[in-house]
Design a protein around this motif. Structure first.
Motif, PDB file in Angstrom:
ATOM      1  N   GLN A  28      25.725 -11.514  40.812  1.00 24.32           N
ATOM      2  CA  GLN A  28      24.811 -12.173  40.394  1.00 24.32           C
ATOM      3  C   GLN A  28      23.176 -12.529  41.203  1.00 24.32           C
ATOM      4  O   GLN A  28      23.792 -13.099  41.883  1.00 24.32           O
ATOM      5  CB  GLN A  28      24.829 -13.140  39.371  1.00 24.32           C
ATOM      6  N   ASP A  29      22.534 -11.668  41.735  1.00 24.81           N
ATOM      7  CA  ASP A  29      21.625 -11.594  42.851  1.00 24.81           C
ATOM      8  C   ASP A  29      20.347 -13.187  42.380  1.00 24.81           C
ATOM      9  O   ASP A  29      19.889 -12.786  41.486  1.00 24.81           O
ATOM     10  CB  ASP A  29      21.135 -10.134  42.742  1.00 24.81           C
ATOM     11  N   THR A  30      20.349 -13.983  43.244  1.00 31.00           N
ATOM     12  CA  THR A  30      19.065 -14.900  43.133  1.00 31.00           C
ATOM     13  C   THR A  30      18.252 -15.307  43.856  1.00 31.00           C
ATOM     14  O   THR A  30      17.463 -15.765  43.882  1.00 31.00           O
ATOM     15  CB  THR A  30      20.064 -16.420  43.576  1.00 31.00           C
ATOM     16  N   SER A  31      18.112 -13.575  44.973  1.00 34.48           N
ATOM     17  CA  SER A  31      17.023 -13.918  45.182  1.00 34.48           C
ATOM     18  C   SER A  31      16.379 -12.119  45.324  1.00 34.48           C
ATOM     19  O   SER A  31      17.603 -11.413  45.782  1.00 34.48           O
ATOM     20  CB  SER A  31      17.304 -14.280  46.881  1.00 34.48           C
ATOM     21  N   ASP A  32      15.160 -11.799  46.563  1.00 31.89           N
ATOM     22  CA  ASP A  32      14.656 -10.240  45.879  1.00 31.89           C
ATOM     23  C   ASP A  32      15.141 -10.025  47.819  1.00 31.89           C
ATOM     24  O   ASP A  32      14.893 -11.080  48.106  1.00 31.89           O
ATOM     25  CB  ASP A  32      12.954  -9.869  45.784  1.00 31.89           C
ATOM     26  N   GLY A 145      22.151  -5.312  46.639  1.00 31.29           N
ATOM     27  CA  GLY A 145      21.926  -4.492  47.470  1.00 31.29           C
ATOM     28  C   GLY A 145      20.402  -4.125  47.943  1.00 31.29           C
ATOM     29  O   GLY A 145      19.803  -4.741  47.029  1.00 31.29           O
ATOM     30  N   PRO A 146      19.476  -3.476  49.219  1.00 31.05           N
ATOM     31  CA  PRO A 146      18.202  -3.536  48.883  1.00 31.05           C
ATOM     32  C   PRO A 146      17.542  -3.063  47.469  1.00 31.05           C
ATOM     33  O   PRO A 146      17.841  -2.032  47.091  1.00 31.05           O
ATOM     34  CB  PRO A 146      17.636  -2.469  49.623  1.00 31.05           C
ATOM     35  N   TYR A 147      16.626  -3.687  47.223  1.00 29.71           N
ATOM     36  CA  TYR A 147      15.375  -3.177  46.779  1.00 29.71           C
ATOM     37  C   TYR A 147      14.823  -1.542  46.724  1.00 29.71           C
ATOM     38  O   TYR A 147      14.401  -1.614  47.774  1.00 29.71           O
ATOM     39  CB  TYR A 147      14.196  -4.414  46.199  1.00 29.71           C
ATOM     40  N   ILE A 148      14.643  -0.661  45.439  1.00 29.47           N
ATOM     41  CA  ILE A 148      13.964   0.370  45.898  1.00 29.47           C
ATOM     42  C   ILE A 148      13.058   1.297  44.441  1.00 29.47           C
ATOM     43  O   ILE A 148      13.746   0.993  43.445  1.00 29.47           O
ATOM     44  CB  ILE A 148      15.395   1.744  46.300  1.00 29.47           C
ATOM     45  N   VAL A 149      12.197   1.305  44.800  1.00 28.25           N
ATOM     46  CA  VAL A 149      11.434   2.233  43.844  1.00 28.25           C
ATOM     47  C   VAL A 149      11.178   3.120  43.607  1.00 28.25           C
ATOM     48  O   VAL A 149      10.746   4.203  44.839  1.00 28.25           O
ATOM     49  CB  VAL A 149       9.762   1.362  43.577  1.00 28.25           C
ATOM     50  N   LEU A 150      11.807   3.215  42.776  1.00 29.25           N
ATOM     51  CA  LEU A 150      12.641   5.412  42.392  1.00 29.25           C
ATOM     52  C   LEU A 150      11.429   5.716  42.094  1.00 29.25           C
ATOM     53  O   LEU A 150       9.954   5.233  41.276  1.00 29.25           O
ATOM     54  CB  LEU A 150      13.436   5.531  41.810  1.00 29.25           C
ATOM     55  N   LEU A 223      12.017  -9.404  37.824  1.00 34.10           N
ATOM     56  CA  LEU A 223      12.039  -9.051  36.600  1.00 34.10           C
ATOM     57  C   LEU A 223      13.278  -8.601  35.902  1.00 34.10           C
ATOM     58  O   LEU A 223      14.187  -8.183  35.254  1.00 34.10           O
ATOM     59  CB  LEU A 223      10.634  -8.872  35.370  1.00 34.10           C
ATOM     60  N   TYR A 224      13.512  -7.542  37.536  1.00 32.84           N
ATOM     61  CA  TYR A 224      14.247  -6.171  37.250  1.00 32.84           C
ATOM     62  C   TYR A 224      15.285  -7.244  37.935  1.00 32.84           C
ATOM     63  O   TYR A 224      16.430  -7.012  37.208  1.00 32.84           O
ATOM     64  CB  TYR A 224      13.836  -5.034  38.077  1.00 32.84           C
ATOM     65  N   ARG A 225      15.621  -7.740  38.705  1.00 34.82           N
ATOM     66  CA  ARG A 225      16.498  -8.065  39.037  1.00 34.82           C
ATOM     67  C   ARG A 225      17.567  -9.003  38.418  1.00 34.82           C
ATOM     68  O   ARG A 225      18.665  -9.179  37.746  1.00 34.82           O
ATOM     69  CB  ARG A 225      16.438  -9.519  40.470  1.00 34.82           C
ATOM     70  N   GLN A 226      16.098  -9.552  37.487  1.00 34.58           N
ATOM     71  CA  GLN A 226      16.999 -10.854  36.427  1.00 34.58           C
ATOM     72  C   GLN A 226      17.453  -9.840  35.135  1.00 34.58           C
ATOM     73  O   GLN A 226      18.421 -10.241  34.574  1.00 34.58           O
ATOM     74  CB  GLN A 226      15.911 -12.264  36.107  1.00 34.58           C
ATOM     75  N   GLN A 227      16.726  -8.739  35.137  1.00 40.14           N
ATOM     76  CA  GLN A 227      17.198  -8.373  33.274  1.00 40.14           C
ATOM     77  C   GLN A 227      18.743  -7.528  33.677  1.00 40.14           C
ATOM     78  O   GLN A 227      19.426  -7.204  32.847  1.00 40.14           O
ATOM     79  CB  GLN A 227      16.392  -7.086  33.493  1.00 40.14           C
ATOM     80  N   ARG A 228      19.057  -7.021  35.701  1.00 39.78           N
ATOM     81  CA  ARG A 228      20.381  -5.924  35.652  1.00 39.78           C
ATOM     82  C   ARG A 228      21.361  -7.421  35.906  1.00 39.78           C
ATOM     83  O   ARG A 228      21.966  -7.355  35.443  1.00 39.78           O
ATOM     84  CB  ARG A 228      20.187  -5.753  37.344  1.00 39.78           C
ATOM     85  N   ASN A 229      20.820  -8.781  36.033  1.00 45.08           N
ATOM     86  CA  ASN A 229      21.498  -9.971  36.154  1.00 45.08           C
ATOM     87  C   ASN A 229      22.267 -10.453  34.943  1.00 45.08           C
ATOM     88  O   ASN A 229      22.840  -9.495  34.517  1.00 45.08           O
ATOM     89  CB  ASN A 229      20.976 -10.959  36.475  1.00 45.08           C
ATOM     90  N   ALA A 230      21.222  -9.665  33.559  1.00 43.87           N
ATOM     91  CA  ALA A 230      21.533 -10.287  32.438  1.00 43.87           C
ATOM     92  C   ALA A 230      22.747  -9.059  31.583  1.00 43.87           C
ATOM     93  O   ALA A 230      23.475 -10.193  30.791  1.00 43.87           O
ATOM     94  CB  ALA A 230      20.235 -10.583  31.968  1.00 43.87           C
TER      95      ALA A 230
END
Lengths: 261, 220
Positions: A28-32, A145-150, A223-230
């Motif tokens: 569960q990632d808590t920060s970007d 891991g690191p955020y990536i915009v594909l 939102l991406y991070r939180q959605q993936r956590n969920a």
């Protein structure tokens, strides 16, 4: 099939990097974490332009032209194409019951549901579960891991990008499309419908976010991070104690104390 | 089956918490050993509403004050701000959404930011109540976690699956106030914090850059 070989290699390489930090708790990632931010922002901008020219108008057209039964059928079809991958990942996450749901849905909907356009399994009360390999990795404690915009695909991170590659390789349809013209057409068609359905279903939310946000890129990233956590905790209640967002809790405590003084 | 098991598991800690808080008051110094003062205290406990009741009251007030189609946009926004003032711990929230940066600004700057934040939220969310039609808001169970109480609720729509909304409340003095709202696993507070701190970071750690942006958004 050079693309397939390349993807397998990439997936293998990033997986071996990621598994080094695996633990037993679901991640569960808590920060970007965004060390590539300058590059990501550029890709985000290009994606936005492509979206504005292609996907957005297509989704608007689809919204206005297609009657609701067509939209429902397309959504069922897109979901059905993904069922083998859902089943495999449920199994990998140690949930055979859920995997059985996906297998049953796939068999029923592909046959009597006419290639998945009709979700008959839902009428029998067999629930749909969306699982991908990124979630499987998260389930075993591997953080994003690191955020990536594909390019074209949009928000992701290193873990989920590796997941997309694995899902591509493990999808029977992509194997079948190598040997059969019909399956190849079906696969390409399903990609187009997936894109259309995904853009249509997020039309309102993304419009709103784009209008109201001050930094659209940062809002999407959060939102991406939180959605993936969920997605990784599989519908366990967002506030379930074991998944308490520690950093937010500490911040609330600080703010509370300051406000009380 | 799973649902009902979960509910009974939650009911027990809630009951235990109620017993502990009542006995805690009785053991306090205010209890002088006579029955009348003890009963007056229990009346006070009963008077302060539970977290679930707070959300229920908020919902009914929101329906009266926000969903009326005849309201002008301005009035709806004013009503929204009034509801925020009454039910949300805005001074906690405005610090929280600034992340660590609230420490770097003065009290005046903070209160200016808090006002802008309210206008900004009212602008973004008040209009959503305009199209309220046929939906139902169902308040479920509550759960205690550390200092906070989480109230589960569902927004039931006629077309499409219900939307899960979780309210995070904390006790201030003797009343519960909302400090965060989570919709389908997405926390409004955390999203806003991540976005706002990104804006501040992009501008060399200056909170004023964010404040300027907010002012432009709300047109002040």
């Amino acid at each position: 099939m050079k693309l397939r070989t390349l993807l397998s290699l990439c997936a293998g390489a990033s997986l071996s990097m990621l598994t080094a930090c695996a633990s037993t708790q679901p991640a569960q990632d808590t920060s970007d974490y965004d060390p590539l931010e300058p590059v990501n922002r550029v890709v985000h901008g290009v994606n936005g332009a492509v979206d504005f020219m292609v996907l957005y108008p297509a989704a608007m057209w689809y919204r206005d032209i297609a009657p609701q039964p067509v939209k429902t059928a397309v959504r069922s079809f897109v979901r059905n194409i993904g069922e083998p991958v859902n089943a495999l990942n449920s199994l990998l996450q140690g949930d055979p019951d859920q995997a059985a749901d996906s297998v049953q849905r796939f068999i029923m909907n592909t046959t009597i549901g006419f290639l998945g356009f009709n979700d008959v399994a839902a009428d029998f009360g067999i629930a749909y579960h969306s699982e991908d390999f990124g979630q499987t990795l998260g389930h075993y404690g591997i953080g994003g891991g690191p955020y990536i915009v594909l390019p074209l695909l949009g928000p992701s991170n290193l873990r989920d990008t590796a997941g997309i590659a694995v899902d591509y390789v493990s999808n029977p349809l992509t194997w079948g499309s190598r040997n059969s013209e019909t399956l190849d057409t079906l696969y390409l068609g399903s990609l187009a419908l997936t894109a259309l359905n995904a853009r249509y279903s997020t039309l309102n939310q993304l419009n709103e976010l784009q209008q109201t946000s001050i930094d659209y890129y940062a809002a999407l990233r959060s939102l991406y991070r939180q959605q993936r956590n969920a997605a990784i905790r599989n519908g366990a209640e967002p506030s379930a104690p074991e998944f308490e967002d520690e950093s937010a809790s500490a911040d609330f405590d600080d703010a509370f104390e300051a406000a009380a003084n | 089956m799973v649902r009902s098991n979960m509910k009974s598991r939650i009911a027990i800690p809630a009951l235990a918490a109620a017993i502990v808080s009542v006995t805690g008051l009785m053991a306090g110094p205010a209890f002088a050993g006579n029955a009348t003062s003890a009963s007056s205290h229990t009346v006070e406990v009963a008077a302060s509403r539970s977290a679930t009741d707070v959300i229920k009251t908020l919902a009914s007030e929101a329906i009266v004050g926000l969903t009326d189609q005849s309201l002008s946009n301005d009035t709806r926004r004013q009503n929204f701000v009034a509801l925020m003032d009454r039910y949300f711990a805005m001074d906690v929230i405005s610090r929280f959404v600034l992340g660590r940066y609230w420490r770097s600004i003065s009290e005046e700057e903070l209160s200016e930011f808090a006002d802008l934040l309210q206008d900004y939220l009212a602008l973004n969310y008040a209009s959503q109540f305009k199209d309220f039609n046929g939906e139902q808001f169902v308040v479920g169970d509550e759960k205690q976690q550390n200092k906070d109480t989480f109230v589960n609720s569902q927004f039931v729509r006629p077309d499409g699956p219900p939307v899960s909304i979780v309210w995070r409340l904390r006790e201030f003095g003797d009343e519960y106030k909302i400090i965060d709202v989570t919709v389908e696993g997405l926390s409004m507070g955390i999203t806003q914090r991540d976005e706002f701190t990104a804006v501040i970071q992009q501008n060399g750690g200056e909170v004023s850059a964010l404040t300027e942006n907010l002012r432009a958004k709300v047109g002040k």
